[in-house]
Every structure is written in structure tokens, then in C-alpha cells.
Design a protein around this motif. Structure first.
Motif, PDB file in Angstrom:
ATOM      1  N   ASP A  73       0.802  -1.224   0.000  1.00 53.31           N
ATOM      2  CA  ASP A  73       0.000   0.000   0.000  1.00 53.31           C
ATOM      3  C   ASP A  73       0.838   1.279   0.000  1.00 53.31           C
ATOM      4  OD1 ASP A  73       0.784  -0.880   2.522  1.00 53.31           O
ATOM      5  OD2 ASP A  73      -0.857   0.149   3.541  1.00 53.31           O
ATOM      6  N   THR A  74       2.077   1.245   0.488  1.00 54.78           N
ATOM      7  CA  THR A  74       2.913   2.447   0.525  1.00 54.78           C
ATOM      8  C   THR A  74       4.207   2.329  -0.275  1.00 54.78           C
ATOM      9  OG1 THR A  74       3.967   1.676   2.547  1.00 54.78           O
ATOM     10  CG2 THR A  74       2.069   3.128   2.809  1.00 54.78           C
ATOM     11  N   CYS A  75       4.616   1.124  -0.596  1.00 56.72           N
ATOM     12  CA  CYS A  75       5.902   0.867  -1.240  1.00 56.72           C
ATOM     13  C   CYS A  75       5.926   1.361  -2.698  1.00 56.72           C
ATOM     14  CB  CYS A  75       6.187  -0.638  -1.202  1.00 56.72           C
ATOM     15  SG  CYS A  75       7.851  -1.080  -1.728  1.00 56.72           S
ATOM     16  N   GLY A  76       7.090   1.841  -3.135  1.00 58.79           N
ATOM     17  CA  GLY A  76       7.252   2.290  -4.512  1.00 58.79           C
ATOM     18  C   GLY A  76       7.557   1.168  -5.482  1.00 58.79           C
ATOM     19  N   PHE A  77       7.806  -0.024  -4.955  1.00 60.34           N
ATOM     20  CA  PHE A  77       8.048  -1.177  -5.816  1.00 60.34           C
ATOM     21  C   PHE A  77       6.726  -1.824  -6.196  1.00 60.34           C
ATOM     22  CE2 PHE A  77      12.168  -0.945  -3.616  1.00 60.34           C
ATOM     23  CZ  PHE A  77      12.998  -0.944  -4.715  1.00 60.34           C
TER      24      PHE A  77
END
Length: 125
Positions: A73-77
Motif C-alpha cells: 500500500d505504501t511501497c514504490g516497488f
């Protein structure tokens, strides 16, 4: 502790080829399973790693696989799904492969049949 130990042990393995994107510095992975001692916050409240240049492999490679990706939900991957490939040419050459999966029973049957045919060939010639 068990999840962290597993991530540390598997960190020597390569990152999945389907992983794309880059770290956005959300710090969510640094809180798994408890906040890291090196996770610091700046004056705006944004998290950053105090040892970013020296961070261990399990931090560098997170998320290594989609199954390890707990901060979607928050990761850029992200993980891209590759299209299915046609394995039929391989199947014609190796009858113990089915849909790209190795079936031991089929392999044993195939090898047994091949050895029987070899014995028959010896008897006939």
C-alpha cells in the motif's frame, strides 16, 4: 523474529525479475516486524535510514519477491505479471515435462520405458 530471520537468510538470493519501481522512502519496510534502530525521522516527519549507504542486503533487496512484499500500500516497488509462454516445443522433446512443471513420476515412467526399449534392442541385434 522468524520472518526477519527468513528475510535475512534469503537476502543472498536474487531479486525477482518481475520487480519494478524504486524506493519512495516511506519507511514502512523499516517497521517490519518492529521499528528498526536505524530508522530516523526528519523535521517533516518523513522516515529515513541512518545507515542507508551501509544497510544490509535484506534491506537493500526488500521486497525481493512478491510473497515478501508486505508493504504494497505504501511501497514504490511493484511486481509485474509476465505473459504465459508456450512450452510445447520443450514438451515434444521431454515428455516428462507438463506445463513447465517437473513430474517425477512421469520421468521415472519415461526412463523405465526407455530402458526396456534399450534391453529389447540388445536382444534383437
Amino acid at each position: 523474529m522468524k520472518a526477519k530471520a527468513k528475510r535475512t537468510l534469503t537476502s543472498v538470493l536474487p531479486v525477482a525479475k518481475t520487480r519494478a519501481g524504486q524506493c519512495v522512502g516511506c519507511g514502512a519496510c523499516c517497521k517490519l516486524p518492529k521499528p528498526c534502530h536505524f530508522l530516523k525521522t526528519d523535521e517533516t516527519g518523513r522516515g529515513f535510514c541512518a545507515i542507508y549507504e551501509l544497510r544490509p542486503l535484506n534491506c537493500r533487496k526488500y521486497p525481493r519477491t512478491e510473497s515478501e512484499w508486505l508493504t504494497a500500500d505504501t511501497c514504490g516497488f511493484r511486481f509485474e505479471h509476465l505473459p504465459e509462454t508456450n512450452h510445447m516445443p520443450v514438451l515434444r522433446r521431454l515428455p516428462f515435462l507438463t506445463s513447465g512443471t517437473f513430474h517425477l513420476f512421469s520421468l521415472v515412467s519415461w526412463l523405465h520405458t526407455a530402458s526396456i526399449l534399450k534391453q529389447i534392442k540388445k536382444l534383437l541385434y
